[in-house]
Scaffold this motif. Structure first.
Motif, mmCIF file in Angstrom:
data_model
loop_
_atom_site.group_PDB
_atom_site.id
_atom_site.type_symbol
_atom_site.label_atom_id
_atom_site.label_comp_id
_atom_site.label_asym_id
_atom_site.label_seq_id
_atom_site.Cartn_x
_atom_site.Cartn_y
_atom_site.Cartn_z
ATOM 1 N N LYS A 87 -39.332 -30.210 -19.646
ATOM 2 C CA LYS A 87 -38.427 -30.978 -18.792
ATOM 3 C C LYS A 87 -36.971 -30.661 -19.111
ATOM 4 C CE LYS A 87 -41.486 -34.858 -17.721
ATOM 5 N NZ LYS A 87 -41.683 -36.333 -17.790
ATOM 6 N N ASN A 88 -36.643 -30.570 -20.396
ATOM 7 C CA ASN A 88 -35.287 -30.200 -20.794
ATOM 8 C C ASN A 88 -34.961 -28.770 -20.384
ATOM 9 O OD1 ASN A 88 -34.462 -32.642 -22.033
ATOM 10 N ND2 ASN A 88 -35.560 -32.120 -23.897
ATOM 11 N N LEU A 89 -35.942 -27.887 -20.478
ATOM 12 C CA LEU A 89 -35.723 -26.490 -20.106
ATOM 13 C C LEU A 89 -35.514 -26.347 -18.602
ATOM 14 C CD1 LEU A 89 -38.348 -24.926 -22.513
ATOM 15 C CD2 LEU A 89 -35.878 -24.526 -22.589
ATOM 16 N N LYS A 90 -36.243 -27.129 -17.804
ATOM 17 C CA LYS A 90 -36.021 -27.106 -16.361
ATOM 18 C C LYS A 90 -34.593 -27.559 -16.036
ATOM 19 C CE LYS A 90 -40.617 -27.769 -14.340
ATOM 20 N NZ LYS A 90 -41.352 -28.563 -13.341
ATOM 21 N N GLY A 91 -34.165 -28.636 -16.690
ATOM 22 C CA GLY A 91 -32.803 -29.106 -16.477
ATOM 23 C C GLY A 91 -31.783 -28.066 -16.884
ATOM 24 N N ALA A 92 -32.045 -27.389 -17.998
ATOM 25 C CA ALA A 92 -31.132 -26.341 -18.472
ATOM 26 C C ALA A 92 -31.062 -25.193 -17.479
ATOM 27 C CB ALA A 92 -31.583 -25.838 -19.841
ATOM 28 N N PHE A 93 -32.202 -24.836 -16.899
ATOM 29 C CA PHE A 93 -32.211 -23.769 -15.889
ATOM 30 C C PHE A 93 -31.266 -24.104 -14.742
ATOM 31 C CE2 PHE A 93 -33.828 -22.443 -11.725
ATOM 32 C CZ PHE A 93 -33.795 -21.066 -11.860
ATOM 33 N N LEU A 94 -31.381 -25.305 -14.194
ATOM 34 C CA LEU A 94 -30.520 -25.684 -13.074
ATOM 35 C C LEU A 94 -29.057 -25.709 -13.494
ATOM 36 C CD1 LEU A 94 -29.961 -26.642 -10.232
ATOM 37 C CD2 LEU A 94 -30.585 -28.972 -10.939
ATOM 38 N N GLU A 95 -28.773 -26.235 -14.663
ATOM 39 C CA GLU A 95 -27.386 -26.332 -15.119
ATOM 40 C C GLU A 95 -26.767 -24.949 -15.326
ATOM 41 O OE1 GLU A 95 -27.504 -28.892 -18.555
ATOM 42 O OE2 GLU A 95 -28.518 -30.475 -17.406
ATOM 43 N N VAL A 96 -27.503 -24.050 -15.951
ATOM 44 C CA VAL A 96 -26.972 -22.703 -16.200
ATOM 45 C C VAL A 96 -26.831 -21.947 -14.882
ATOM 46 C CG1 VAL A 96 -27.407 -20.480 -17.323
ATOM 47 C CG2 VAL A 96 -27.859 -22.605 -18.554
ATOM 48 N N LEU A 97 -27.843 -22.045 -14.020
ATOM 49 C CA LEU A 97 -27.784 -21.358 -12.735
ATOM 50 C C LEU A 97 -26.614 -21.871 -11.898
ATOM 51 C CD1 LEU A 97 -29.077 -19.381 -10.707
ATOM 52 C CD2 LEU A 97 -30.490 -21.293 -9.894
ATOM 53 N N ALA A 98 -26.482 -23.199 -11.788
ATOM 54 C CA ALA A 98 -25.388 -23.771 -10.994
ATOM 55 C C ALA A 98 -24.035 -23.377 -11.581
ATOM 56 C CB ALA A 98 -25.532 -25.290 -10.943
ATOM 57 N N PHE A 99 -23.918 -23.424 -12.900
ATOM 58 C CA PHE A 99 -22.654 -23.054 -13.542
ATOM 59 C C PHE A 99 -22.261 -21.619 -13.187
ATOM 60 C CE2 PHE A 99 -20.313 -21.071 -17.013
ATOM 61 C CZ PHE A 99 -19.268 -21.964 -17.213
ATOM 62 N N LYS A 100 -23.206 -20.707 -13.269
ATOM 63 C CA LYS A 100 -22.878 -19.301 -13.027
ATOM 64 C C LYS A 100 -22.583 -19.032 -11.550
ATOM 65 C CE LYS A 100 -24.893 -17.376 -17.190
ATOM 66 N NZ LYS A 100 -25.672 -16.296 -17.809
ATOM 67 N N ILE A 101 -23.294 -19.707 -10.657
ATOM 68 C CA ILE A 101 -23.005 -19.553 -9.230
ATOM 69 C C ILE A 101 -21.607 -20.080 -8.912
ATOM 70 C CG2 ILE A 101 -23.612 -20.383 -6.923
ATOM 71 C CD1 ILE A 101 -26.563 -20.251 -7.791
ATOM 72 N N LEU A 102 -21.302 -21.284 -9.393
ATOM 73 C CA LEU A 102 -19.993 -21.876 -9.125
ATOM 74 C C LEU A 102 -18.864 -21.074 -9.776
ATOM 75 C CD1 LEU A 102 -20.951 -25.639 -9.596
ATOM 76 C CD2 LEU A 102 -20.447 -24.488 -7.438
ATOM 77 N N LYS A 103 -19.124 -20.544 -10.959
ATOM 78 C CA LYS A 103 -18.095 -19.747 -11.628
ATOM 79 C C LYS A 103 -17.785 -18.483 -10.832
ATOM 80 C CE LYS A 103 -16.819 -17.771 -16.110
ATOM 81 N NZ LYS A 103 -17.262 -17.477 -17.495
ATOM 82 N N LYS A 104 -18.830 -17.830 -10.320
ATOM 83 C CA LYS A 104 -18.604 -16.633 -9.500
ATOM 84 C C LYS A 104 -17.861 -16.990 -8.215
ATOM 85 C CE LYS A 104 -22.481 -13.649 -10.898
ATOM 86 N NZ LYS A 104 -21.781 -12.363 -10.939
#
Length: 216
Positions: A87-104
């Protein structure tokens, strides 16, 4: 305006997990493709349904040029779903993915994750998953894989940040669920929390289909 960020680090080891980093890398390398959609779809499912979906995908990609890539991310998912902290890893996936998309997309000059936001001495009651400053504006986000994890306290925290910053911060709620489910969740909050009425829509919602459509 004096803005600072108090870092929490509670999710750092999940953000840094090699399986999460690899999956996010595959998603970004295959943005605007079915590979991105498939990985996000698998991540949003419970274990047994995810394995069934992976079997369907294996049949779809068998004999195609994408089969090797599929085999790579399938093995990553098999590692993830046996982890007791999935569950924590799923949350981390979304957070890292969203961060990198928004940063780009926004090319920010300041970024922070898993942090309390402080504005002129006032500090948010809750952490936010992502904060960025860019040009003459800023954003902050809370990420939840299923919309069921959102409640009024999360939306209120974001709205308080927006108000305290005099609208310098745009505020977002991000989910791997579809937009229909996010809209339904917001409606249930409005129906049960009078304070939310007329203001909850000031939180921009990014659902699964929106996350796949940034111009990056």
């Amino acid at each position: 305006m004096n803005i600072s960020y108090e870092l929490n680090f509670s999710m750092k080891r999940f953000h840094d997990d090699i399986n999460i980093q690899q999956l996010v890398g595959i998603c970004l390398d295959n943005y605007h493709t079915t590979i991105f959609d498939d990985i996000v779809g698998v991540m949003n499912l419970p274990k047994e349904a995810a394995f069934d979906f992976l079997d369907e995908l294996e049949n779809r990609y068998m004999g195609t040029p994408k089969f090797q890539l599929f085999s790579t991310y399938k093995s990553i998912f098999l590692n993830l779903f046996v982890n007791p902290q999935i569950k924590n890893l799923k949350g981390a996936f979304l957070e890292v993915l969203a961060f990198k998309i928004l940063k780009k997309y926004y090319n920010p000059h300041t970024t922070s994750t898993d942090c309390i936001i402080c504005i002129n001495g006032w500090c948010s009651n809750l952490t936010v998953d992502i904060a960025m400053e860019y040009d003459s504006s800023a954003l902050c986000c809370e990420c939840k894989v299923p919309t069921s994890k959102f409640d009024w306290n999360i939306f209120k925290n974001l709205l308080d940040i927006k108000m305290q910053s005099q609208n310098f911060f745009d505020v977002y709620a991000i989910t791997l669920d579809l937009k229909e489910r996010m809209d339904s969740k917001k409606q249930r909050i409005e129906n049960s929390v009078e304070e939310s009425r007329g203001i909850i829509d000031d939180v921009y919602c990014i659902a699964r289909e929106d996350l796949a459509n940034f111009n990056i």
